[in-house]
Motif scaffolding. Structure first.
Motif, PDB file in Angstrom:
ATOM      1  N   ILE A  18      63.450  32.255  95.764  1.00 42.19           N
ATOM      2  CA  ILE A  18      62.082  32.375  95.258  1.00 42.19           C
ATOM      3  C   ILE A  18      61.100  31.551  96.084  1.00 42.19           C
ATOM      4  O   ILE A  18      60.027  32.034  96.463  1.00 42.19           O
ATOM      5  N   LYS A  19      61.433  30.314  96.349  1.00 40.55           N
ATOM      6  CA  LYS A  19      60.502  29.449  97.093  1.00 40.55           C
ATOM      7  C   LYS A  19      60.299  29.945  98.518  1.00 40.55           C
ATOM      8  O   LYS A  19      59.186  29.901  99.044  1.00 40.55           O
ATOM      9  N   ALA A  20      61.383  30.403  99.142  1.00 43.91           N
ATOM     10  CA  ALA A  20      61.260  30.938 100.498  1.00 43.91           C
ATOM     11  C   ALA A  20      60.358  32.165 100.506  1.00 43.91           C
ATOM     12  O   ALA A  20      59.537  32.353 101.409  1.00 43.91           O
ATOM     13  N   ALA A  21      60.499  33.020  99.486  1.00 44.22           N
ATOM     14  CA  ALA A  21      59.656  34.209  99.390  1.00 44.22           C
ATOM     15  C   ALA A  21      58.198  33.826  99.182  1.00 44.22           C
ATOM     16  O   ALA A  21      57.291  34.408  99.791  1.00 44.22           O
ATOM     17  N   ALA A  22      57.954  32.833  98.325  1.00 42.38           N
ATOM     18  CA  ALA A  22      56.578  32.398  98.073  1.00 42.38           C
ATOM     19  C   ALA A  22      55.950  31.813  99.328  1.00 42.38           C
ATOM     20  O   ALA A  22      54.774  32.059  99.623  1.00 42.38           O
ATOM     21  N   THR A  23      56.718  31.036 100.074  1.00 46.99           N
ATOM     22  CA  THR A  23      56.205  30.451 101.316  1.00 46.99           C
ATOM     23  C   THR A  23      55.874  31.545 102.326  1.00 46.99           C
ATOM     24  O   THR A  23      54.839  31.496 103.008  1.00 46.99           O
ATOM     25  N   LEU A  24      56.741  32.544 102.427  1.00 39.90           N
ATOM     26  CA  LEU A  24      56.495  33.674 103.332  1.00 39.90           C
ATOM     27  C   LEU A  24      55.226  34.411 102.939  1.00 39.90           C
ATOM     28  O   LEU A  24      54.392  34.756 103.789  1.00 39.90           O
ATOM     29  N   LEU A  25      55.064  34.652 101.642  1.00 36.76           N
ATOM     30  CA  LEU A  25      53.876  35.364 101.171  1.00 36.76           C
ATOM     31  C   LEU A  25      52.607  34.569 101.409  1.00 36.76           C
ATOM     32  O   LEU A  25      51.563  35.136 101.731  1.00 36.76           O
ATOM     33  N   LYS A  26      52.692  33.260 101.243  1.00 37.53           N
ATOM     34  CA  LYS A  26      51.518  32.431 101.489  1.00 37.53           C
ATOM     35  C   LYS A  26      51.084  32.530 102.945  1.00 37.53           C
ATOM     36  O   LYS A  26      49.894  32.639 103.253  1.00 37.53           O
ATOM     37  N   GLU A  27      52.064  32.519 103.872  1.00 39.83           N
ATOM     38  CA  GLU A  27      51.743  32.690 105.295  1.00 39.83           C
ATOM     39  C   GLU A  27      51.175  34.082 105.540  1.00 39.83           C
ATOM     40  O   GLU A  27      50.256  34.260 106.355  1.00 39.83           O
ATOM     41  N   GLY A  28      51.751  35.065 104.855  1.00 39.81           N
ATOM     42  CA  GLY A  28      51.252  36.423 105.017  1.00 39.81           C
ATOM     43  C   GLY A  28      49.820  36.580 104.560  1.00 39.81           C
ATOM     44  O   GLY A  28      49.025  37.306 105.173  1.00 39.81           O
ATOM     45  N   LEU A  29      49.457  35.885 103.482  1.00 42.99           N
ATOM     46  CA  LEU A  29      48.086  35.963 102.973  1.00 42.99           C
ATOM     47  C   LEU A  29      47.087  35.294 103.906  1.00 42.99           C
ATOM     48  O   LEU A  29      45.896  35.583 103.845  1.00 42.99           O
ATOM     49  N   GLU A  30      47.569  34.407 104.755  1.00 45.21           N
ATOM     50  CA  GLU A  30      46.672  33.831 105.773  1.00 45.21           C
ATOM     51  C   GLU A  30      46.295  34.882 106.809  1.00 45.21           C
ATOM     52  O   GLU A  30      45.206  34.854 107.373  1.00 45.21           O
ATOM     53  N   LEU A  31      47.219  35.833 107.041  1.00 44.78           N
ATOM     54  CA  LEU A  31      46.934  36.935 107.968  1.00 44.78           C
ATOM     55  C   LEU A  31      46.180  38.071 107.278  1.00 44.78           C
ATOM     56  O   LEU A  31      45.306  38.702 107.869  1.00 44.78           O
ATOM     57  N   LEU A  37      52.300  39.707  94.257  1.00 42.94           N
ATOM     58  CA  LEU A  37      53.661  39.177  94.243  1.00 42.94           C
ATOM     59  C   LEU A  37      53.650  37.655  94.390  1.00 42.94           C
ATOM     60  O   LEU A  37      54.426  36.953  93.729  1.00 42.94           O
ATOM     61  N   TYR A  38      52.757  37.148  95.231  1.00 41.23           N
ATOM     62  CA  TYR A  38      52.661  35.691  95.411  1.00 41.23           C
ATOM     63  C   TYR A  38      52.291  35.016  94.085  1.00 41.23           C
ATOM     64  O   TYR A  38      52.885  34.000  93.704  1.00 41.23           O
ATOM     65  N   GLY A  39      51.311  35.594  93.387  1.00 44.03           N
ATOM     66  CA  GLY A  39      50.915  35.033  92.103  1.00 44.03           C
ATOM     67  C   GLY A  39      52.059  35.030  91.103  1.00 44.03           C
ATOM     68  O   GLY A  39      52.262  34.060  90.366  1.00 44.03           O
ATOM     69  N   GLU A  40      52.836  36.126  91.074  1.00 46.10           N
ATOM     70  CA  GLU A  40      53.977  36.202  90.160  1.00 46.10           C
ATOM     71  C   GLU A  40      55.012  35.131  90.484  1.00 46.10           C
ATOM     72  O   GLU A  40      55.579  34.502  89.572  1.00 46.10           O
ATOM     73  N   LEU A  41      55.250  34.890  91.774  1.00 47.31           N
ATOM     74  CA  LEU A  41      56.254  33.898  92.158  1.00 47.31           C
ATOM     75  C   LEU A  41      55.783  32.481  91.852  1.00 47.31           C
ATOM     76  O   LEU A  41      56.585  31.635  91.435  1.00 47.31           O
ATOM     77  N   VAL A  42      54.495  32.223  92.059  1.00 44.42           N
ATOM     78  CA  VAL A  42      53.970  30.891  91.733  1.00 44.42           C
ATOM     79  C   VAL A  42      54.113  30.618  90.248  1.00 44.42           C
ATOM     80  O   VAL A  42      54.499  29.526  89.826  1.00 44.42           O
TER      81      VAL A  42
END
Length: 231
Positions: free
Chosen positions: A73-86, A96-101
């Motif tokens: 879960i944490k790895a997925a959230a970190t990946l999504l956070k980087e993705g949202l920067e792009l 999905l990021y909000g759901e994981l947080v």
């Protein structure tokens, strides 16, 4: 696989149109095989898509969903956070990021600096939480006293309305939703107005706080010199 360990992945950059098209083709094949239950072959196609275009929004989403399915879960959230920067306006990544947080929040220690707070700061998640429940957004960024204040006002206003004789039905009657409701005095609107002002102020306050709050660094143990370390 279990836990939140993940293999090192390439830095995220926007792919070229050709690479993105190739990655999307691989993802289509991946989804077909995944639906058929051919997990091994599907995983190989996903990894190939990641190697071709790791910064594609579609690849990031598929990669994150795969991590979630493997309980990372944490790895997925970190990946999504980087993705949202792009892709800051990508609705699927943000949802999905909000759901994981929120999922991480259920197991995080909210009384101390946490991975959840670090991810929440600087994003839209605290504002979303504040809109759902006054005070929740403040708790997400560690402002517990302020959050408790906003939540307390919300509870007082709610109890005021509920405990007032014919309070709820009276409000419904004045709004034309219940024609048989008994008349109530205009004082019943005071907790409604105060509660609404408290709700709006709480959202605005969270939005202001996260803009001026520095991003919290996440402390991690130093990895062995011959090994990598991930969430």
């Amino acid at each position: 696989m279990g836990g939140d360990a993940a293999e090192p992945r390439p830095a995220l950059t926007r792919p070229s149109p050709a690479d993105e098209e190739k990655a999307e083709s691989l993802l289509r094949q991946y989804m077909v095989l995944h639906r058929r239950g051919d997990v091994s072959a599907a995983h190989k196609l996903l990894q190939e898509a990641i190697s071709v275009a790791p910064g594609s929004a579609a690849v990031i989403l598929a990669n994150a969903e795969d991590l979630v399915s493997n309980k990372q879960i944490k790895a997925a959230a970190t990946l999504l956070k980087e993705g949202l920067e792009l892709y800051p306006k990508d609705a699927k990544l943000e949802t999905l990021y909000g759901e994981l947080v929120l999922r991480i929040a259920g197991v995080a220690d909210l009384m101390a600096p946490s991975e959840f707070q670090a991810m929440a700061q600087g994003g839209k998640v605290p504002v979303f939480l504040a809109a759902i429940m006054p005070g929740a957004g403040h708790a997400a960024v560690g402002e517990f006293r302020s959050g408790l204040g906003y939540f307390g006002v919300f509870v007082v206003c709610l109890l005021w309305i509920v405990l007032t004789p014919e309070g709820l039905s009276g409000i419904a009657g004045q709004l034309g939703l219940n024609k048989n409701a008994p008349p109530v005095g205009p004082i019943i609107w005071l907790p409604v107005v105060v509660g609404f002002i408290n709700w709006v102020t709480n959202i605005a306050d969270v939005s202001t706080r996260i803009k001026r709050m520095p991003v919290m660094p996440i402390e991690r143990p130093t990895p062995p010199s011959d090994q990598s370390f991930e969430l």
